[in-house]
Design an enzyme around this catalytic site. Structure first.
Site, PDB file in Angstrom:
ATOM      1  N   LYS A  42       0.693  -1.295  -0.076  1.00 47.89           N
ATOM      2  CA  LYS A  42      -0.067  -0.181   0.021  1.00 47.89           C
ATOM      3  C   LYS A  42       0.952   1.312   0.051  1.00 47.89           C
ATOM      4  CE  LYS A  42      -3.916  -2.304   2.088  1.00 47.89           C
ATOM      5  NZ  LYS A  42      -4.817  -2.783   3.169  1.00 47.89           N
ATOM      6  N   GLN A  87      -5.074  -1.634   9.146  1.00 49.19           N
ATOM      7  CA  GLN A  87      -5.051  -3.150   8.366  1.00 49.19           C
ATOM      8  C   GLN A  87      -5.683  -4.286   9.385  1.00 49.19           C
ATOM      9  OE1 GLN A  87      -3.931  -3.425   5.579  1.00 49.19           O
ATOM     10  NE2 GLN A  87      -4.093  -5.835   5.507  1.00 49.19           N
ATOM     11  N   ASP A 145     -11.022   2.528   2.956  1.00 49.09           N
ATOM     12  CA  ASP A 145     -11.361   1.077   2.962  1.00 49.09           C
ATOM     13  C   ASP A 145     -12.712   0.786   2.608  1.00 49.09           C
ATOM     14  OD1 ASP A 145      -9.394  -0.949   3.095  1.00 49.09           O
ATOM     15  OD2 ASP A 145      -9.214  -0.686   5.218  1.00 49.09           O
TER      16      ASP A 145
END
Ligand code: GUN
Length: 291
Positions: A58, A102, A125
């Site tokens: 990422k 995460q 997200d």
């Protein structure tokens, strides 16, 4: 009738490369106009090696696109309260447009509480119940990255999804459920299969669009695929010989499908691409520029 020709490959790597090149140019223009690049804060708690690889990718994705990344690597002993404090800081930081935690987080931390603490406007997200709700009521805003990436891949086929039979295997919060909402929004007739589904084969056999997201290697047999179907395989598993494979028996399925995603190089490269896309979108929303 069984189709004997091989399916066309839905090349996620190529699409991701094209989108990332376009986003790089977009970010440069935004930077010139507004004096700063979009910023993404990534939080990781603990030492899970796979999660560290995802987070590294990422960060690399951000760098290549010209997006500023802020990394927060916290020990496994981090308390929920401490994590909530950091999220609150980032929610209020004007240089941060996107906040991502995460998953998975360690067991002593409640991921539901964490995901709901992220400002929905920074939820790149697309996991916050507000953003899932937006998609539910046909007002998509920040959309969950993997299902959104699958929709971009489906667009590549040029097919109209209205009235198509779409079958999703897997009902997770981060893939199966938002995928169902995406396909419903696109006008498909949607079936979601899950661990309690009886006779999975009978559902898969009806699918014009099949999205396999069960996380079980080889769960979907090639002989189940409807001739001419489009097959999107979200699964990713490492074989004993080190190579990667998905939830679908690719060799057999590709004899019947019209389109199929490979593993690797299908859905995988699209997830981070859509994360970068969402970060740019969140930046635009923050500065009040139309998307
Ligand atoms: N863990 C596995 N997939 C994801 C993802 O897309 N986002 C986050 N934050 N964690 C994950």
């Amino acid at each position: 009738m069984t189709q004997t020709t091989n399916a066309r490959i839905l090349d996620g790597k190529a699409l991701a490369d094209r989108m990332r090149t376009a986003m790089h140019d977009d970010v440069q223009a935004l930077k010139n106009k507004h004096g700063r690049a979009p910023g993404l804060a990534v939080i990781i708690v603990g030492d899970d090696p796979a999660s560290h690889v995802y987070v590294k990718n990422k960060k690399i994705g951000c760098e290549k696109a010209g997006i500023t990344s802020f990394s927060h690597e916290l020990p496994a002993s981090t308390t929920q309260q401490h994590l909530l404090g950091l999220i609150s800081e980032l929610n209020h930081d004007p240089l941060v447009d996107g906040v991502l935690v995460q998953l998975p987080v360690p067991d002593h931390i409640d991921s539901k509480v964490i995901l709901q603490a992220i400002d929905p406007g920074k939820d790149v997200d697309g996991f916050h119940p507000y953003n899932i709700g937006c998609l539910t009521v046909r007002q998509p805003s920040l959309r969950s990255c993997t299902p959104f990436g699958c929709m971009k891949l489906l667009e590549e086929t040029g097919a109209d999804l209205h009235g198509k039979e779409a079958v999703i295997v897997g009902a997770s919060n981060i893939v199966g459920r938002p995928m169902a909402l995406e396909l419903l929004l696109a006008g498909a007739t949607v079936t979601v299969c899950h661990r309690f589904t009886q006779d999975l084969k009978s559902h898969v056999e009806r699918a014009d669009i099949l999205v396999a997201a069960a996380g079980k290697q080889g769960l979907i047999q090639g002989a189940w695929i409807k001739p001419g179907a489009t097959v999107i395989d979200v699964g990713i598993h490492r074989r004993a010989d080190g190579t990667l494979t998905g939830d679908v028996d690719f060799a057999e399925a590709s004899k019947r499908a019209a389109w199929i995603t490979p593993v690797p190089g299908g859905v995988g490269p699209m997830t981070i691409t859509m994360l970068l896309y969402n970060t740019i979108l969140a930046f635009r929303k923050h500065i009040g520029e139309p998307a």
